[in-house]
Design a protein around this motif. Structure first.
Motif, mmCIF file in Angstrom:
data_model
loop_
_atom_site.group_PDB
_atom_site.id
_atom_site.type_symbol
_atom_site.label_atom_id
_atom_site.label_comp_id
_atom_site.label_asym_id
_atom_site.label_seq_id
_atom_site.Cartn_x
_atom_site.Cartn_y
_atom_site.Cartn_z
ATOM 1 N N ILE A 97 -50.442 23.152 52.466
ATOM 2 C CA ILE A 97 -49.090 23.170 53.019
ATOM 3 C C ILE A 97 -48.161 22.763 51.883
ATOM 4 C CG2 ILE A 97 -47.547 22.194 54.780
ATOM 5 C CD1 ILE A 97 -51.229 21.738 55.233
ATOM 6 N N THR A 98 -47.276 23.681 51.494
ATOM 7 C CA THR A 98 -46.379 23.367 50.381
ATOM 8 C C THR A 98 -44.970 23.105 50.915
ATOM 9 O OG1 THR A 98 -46.030 25.732 50.091
ATOM 10 C CG2 THR A 98 -47.628 24.685 48.639
ATOM 11 N N THR A 99 -44.246 22.250 50.191
ATOM 12 C CA THR A 99 -42.883 21.927 50.617
ATOM 13 C C THR A 99 -41.882 22.357 49.554
ATOM 14 O OG1 THR A 99 -42.762 19.739 49.598
ATOM 15 C CG2 THR A 99 -43.755 19.870 51.797
ATOM 16 N N LYS A 100 -40.628 22.497 50.003
ATOM 17 C CA LYS A 100 -39.534 22.844 49.092
ATOM 18 C C LYS A 100 -39.367 21.791 48.015
ATOM 19 C CE LYS A 100 -36.700 25.789 51.933
ATOM 20 N NZ LYS A 100 -35.920 25.736 53.163
ATOM 21 N N GLU A 101 -39.759 20.553 48.347
ATOM 22 C CA GLU A 101 -39.610 19.450 47.392
ATOM 23 C C GLU A 101 -40.711 19.498 46.339
ATOM 24 O OE1 GLU A 101 -39.585 19.186 50.705
ATOM 25 O OE2 GLU A 101 -37.535 18.543 51.148
ATOM 26 N N GLY A 102 -41.659 20.429 46.476
ATOM 27 C CA GLY A 102 -42.686 20.610 45.454
ATOM 28 C C GLY A 102 -43.983 19.889 45.726
ATOM 29 N N GLU A 103 -44.147 19.379 46.934
ATOM 30 C CA GLU A 103 -45.380 18.671 47.251
ATOM 31 C C GLU A 103 -46.387 19.630 47.906
ATOM 32 O OE1 GLU A 103 -46.728 14.418 49.242
ATOM 33 O OE2 GLU A 103 -44.740 15.194 49.672
ATOM 34 N N THR A 104 -47.681 19.379 47.676
ATOM 35 C CA THR A 104 -48.716 20.163 48.351
ATOM 36 C C THR A 104 -49.630 19.222 49.114
ATOM 37 O OG1 THR A 104 -48.663 21.840 46.623
ATOM 38 C CG2 THR A 104 -50.607 21.801 48.031
ATOM 39 N N LEU A 105 -49.789 19.477 50.407
ATOM 40 C CA LEU A 105 -50.732 18.708 51.209
ATOM 41 C C LEU A 105 -51.922 19.618 51.491
ATOM 42 C CD1 LEU A 105 -48.304 17.154 53.852
ATOM 43 C CD2 LEU A 105 -49.291 16.000 51.886
ATOM 44 N N ARG A 106 -53.124 19.033 51.576
ATOM 45 C CA ARG A 106 -54.300 19.820 51.926
ATOM 46 C C ARG A 106 -54.888 19.279 53.218
ATOM 47 N NH1 ARG A 106 -58.396 19.620 47.489
ATOM 48 N NH2 ARG A 106 -59.069 21.710 48.037
ATOM 49 N N ALA A 107 -55.231 20.178 54.116
ATOM 50 C CA ALA A 107 -55.736 19.735 55.413
ATOM 51 C C ALA A 107 -56.716 20.747 55.976
ATOM 52 C CB ALA A 107 -54.588 19.533 56.388
ATOM 53 N N LYS A 108 -57.578 20.247 56.870
ATOM 54 C CA LYS A 108 -58.554 21.120 57.510
ATOM 55 C C LYS A 108 -57.895 21.953 58.603
ATOM 56 C CE LYS A 108 -62.019 17.695 56.407
ATOM 57 N NZ LYS A 108 -62.648 16.465 56.915
ATOM 58 N N SER A 109 -56.875 21.401 59.233
ATOM 59 C CA SER A 109 -56.157 22.179 60.249
ATOM 60 C C SER A 109 -54.659 21.874 60.178
ATOM 61 C CB SER A 109 -56.708 21.881 61.648
ATOM 62 O OG SER A 109 -56.594 20.504 61.918
ATOM 63 N N VAL A 110 -53.888 22.817 60.699
ATOM 64 C CA VAL A 110 -52.431 22.680 60.669
ATOM 65 C C VAL A 110 -51.895 22.976 62.066
ATOM 66 C CG1 VAL A 110 -50.274 23.509 59.645
ATOM 67 C CG2 VAL A 110 -52.376 23.550 58.293
ATOM 68 N N ILE A 111 -50.993 22.134 62.528
ATOM 69 C CA ILE A 111 -50.299 22.424 63.791
ATOM 70 C C ILE A 111 -48.826 22.644 63.456
ATOM 71 C CG2 ILE A 111 -49.637 21.552 66.074
ATOM 72 C CD1 ILE A 111 -52.265 19.899 66.026
ATOM 73 N N VAL A 112 -48.357 23.865 63.701
ATOM 74 C CA VAL A 112 -46.958 24.185 63.404
ATOM 75 C C VAL A 112 -46.115 23.888 64.640
ATOM 76 C CG1 VAL A 112 -45.330 25.971 62.720
ATOM 77 C CG2 VAL A 112 -47.646 25.977 61.773
ATOM 78 N N ALA A 113 -45.202 22.956 64.502
ATOM 79 C CA ALA A 113 -44.337 22.565 65.629
ATOM 80 C C ALA A 113 -42.904 22.448 65.100
ATOM 81 C CB ALA A 113 -44.816 21.251 66.236
ATOM 82 N N THR A 114 -42.476 23.511 64.444
ATOM 83 C CA THR A 114 -41.184 23.463 63.747
ATOM 84 C C THR A 114 -40.003 23.759 64.660
ATOM 85 O OG1 THR A 114 -41.748 25.693 63.028
ATOM 86 C CG2 THR A 114 -41.980 23.962 61.405
#
Lengths: 402, 105
Positions: A97-114
């Protein structure tokens, strides 16, 4: 690269926070990624929140504050960031999961609740007069219009309920409605409240063509769709309640979306990408409320945990196994599979092959990755790769796996 | 951040010989409350370059309307008391605000 989390929840509204509570309580390492400085989503921006079961006297910010506290009690970690992409790594399991601020998170699952945000129609004058008479938020701006005359655009539940709220402040409201006389999109209760309110008038079969003014709004041009006639209505403000648009721009090309841009999910909140789930207003769904967002969040959380366990089991017992294994794809409702089981167990014992069973009734995730179309199917894996396969075999045909 | 009311508006904004950024906000404006911590951070980052102020519209509604503000959030930049720029809207981001601040520094 950073540690691998169990789940990243993108968005801290009702759906995301509810998912957070369920994930963290299920002992998953959980991060909620929120773009703004405050969590709570759209619900935190409405005062009138009268239909969350069990809570009849609280404001939106109160309830969302309680959701957040509940998350923190179970150890959810909150991070600030605006997501700009989700990518599945080559192994098909870990998501980035990448962000506009330049960070990358790594995860086994993602829940999109935007979630979603109010729709901007783009009519002439709309942008120019935003906060100068054009508003999208009754609770924010009602004060400014005390004793003034306003126009409301829209006829759904939000438009009607917020209009009723606004009558406590304003002198008069004209609702501009697309439909024939007497027809509103709102539910019956809301309709009755609006029809009974003598501060609210209706302009039927009409749309707003232009918002006019100098420094501040002083009127709108309204077009009658039946006659084509354009007339001017004097007013001091225009409230726009014409639905919402989902925040899914970053998912385009990765996750399947509906025509309107909402996420297509199944009844377990799963998207077309294994391990990516959707919850709340961002989903293509029938009813967008705090209570349904909370329900989505709970379902997505439990489904993501199950997905994670299934994948971890697969990795450990098949892909990373230090000897060959036999994998049987079966379904407890299928009699042929049941009948094959004693033969298969005997064969595996004789060949010293560990047996892993995958229940395709519970989940199609792994079966579809290996294009298993019929059950029972038995596949032999060596060093994480398929080497042999038998589809709907007889007991004797199992020897082809040897 | 400096708190503006109808009592000190003239002295601090209208008659001020320089740039003032005023954050018009309200307790019922969720987006305003979301933005506030970031705006405070901006005021610290650019401290001394321009003047930063906030105005709670409660009790100061007419003052806000007199400045052409009829909706929240509204971030208004004044130069020598004259309204120069008005940022607003639900989708207003802190980046937009920072870029405008930079332009006035």
């Amino acid at each position: 690269m950073s540690d691998i989390l169990d789940v990243v929840i993108v968005g801290g509204g009702a759906g995301g926070l509810s998912a957070g509570i369920y994930c963290a309580r299920g002992k998953m390492s959980t991060v909620v990624l929120e773009a703004s400085a405050k969590t709570g989503g759209q619900a935190a921006k409405t005062n009138e929140l009268e239909n969350y079961p069990g809570i009849d006297q609280a404001t939106g910010p109160d309830i969302m504050g309680a959701f957040r506290n509940h998350c923190e009690r179970f150890g959810v970690e909150f991070k600030r960031g605006t997501v700009d992409g989700i990518k599945v790594e080559d192994n098909g399991f870990i998501k980035q999961i990448t962000t506009k601020e330049g960070e990358t998170l790594r995860a086994k699952s993602v829940i999109v609740a935007t979630g979603a945000q109010p729709r901007v129609l783009g009519i002439k004058g709309e942008r120019e007069f935003t906060s100068k008479g054009v508003s999208y938020c009754a609770t924010c701006d009602a004060d400014f219009f005390e004793e003034l005359d306003i126009v409301v655009v829209g006829s759904g539940n939000t438009a009607v309920e917020e209009s009723v709220f606004l009558t406590k402040f304003v002198n008069s409201i004209k609702m501009i409605v697309l439909h024939d006389e007497g027809i509103l999109d709102a539910d019956r209760t809301a309709q009755e409240q609006a029809f009974a309110n003598d501060k609210i008038d209706f302009v039927w079969n009409s749309t707003v063509e232009e918002i006019c003014g100098e420094d501040l709004v002083n009127g709108v041009k309204v077009k009658n769709l039946k006659t084509g006639e354009v007339s001017e209505i004097e007013c001091d403000g225009v409230f726009m309640f014409v639905g919402t648009v989902p925040n899914t721009e970053f998912l385009k090309g990765t996750v399947e979306l509906s025509k309107g841009g909402y996420i297509k999910v199944d009844d377990q909140m799963a998207t077309n990408v294994p391990g990516v789930f959707g919850a709340g207003d961002v989903n293509d769904k029938f009813l967008r409320q705090v209570v349904t967002a909370a329900a989505d969040g709970a379902i997505a959380a439990v489904a993501s945990e199950r997905y994670m366990q299934e994948e971890e089991n697969w990795q450990e017992r098949v892909l990373e196994a230090d000897q060959d294994v036999a994998v049987m794809f079966w379904n407890p409702l299928d009699k042929d599979g049941m009948a094959l089981m004693p033969d298969l167990e005997r064969f595996c014992k004789e060949s010293e092959l560990p047996l892993v069973t995958i229940d395709t009734y519970k989940s199609q995730n792994i079966a579809s990755r290996y294009n298993v179309e019929q059950i029972p199917t038995v596949v032999r894996f060596s060093e994480g790769k398929e080497t042999k396969r038998v589809v709907r075999p007889s007991g004797e045909e199992l020897s082809q796996l040897a | 951040m400096l708190e503006i009311t109808k009592e000190n508006f003239d002295a601090e904004v209208k008659d001020f010989d320089g740039i003032v950024m005023v954050d018009f906000w309200g307790e019922t404006c969720g987006r305003c409350l979301e933005l506030m911590p970031d705006v405070v951070a901006l005021s610290e980052k650019y401290d001394g370059k321009i003047k930063f102020a906030k105005l709670n519209i409660k009790g100061n509604r007419r003052l806000a309307m007199g400045q052409g503000v009829m909706g929240l959030p509204s971030i208004v930049f004044f130069d020598k008391g004259e309204k120069k720029e008005h940022l607003s809207g639900e989708e207003l981001t802190i980046e937009e605000i920072e870029n405008t601040v930079k332009a006035y520094c």
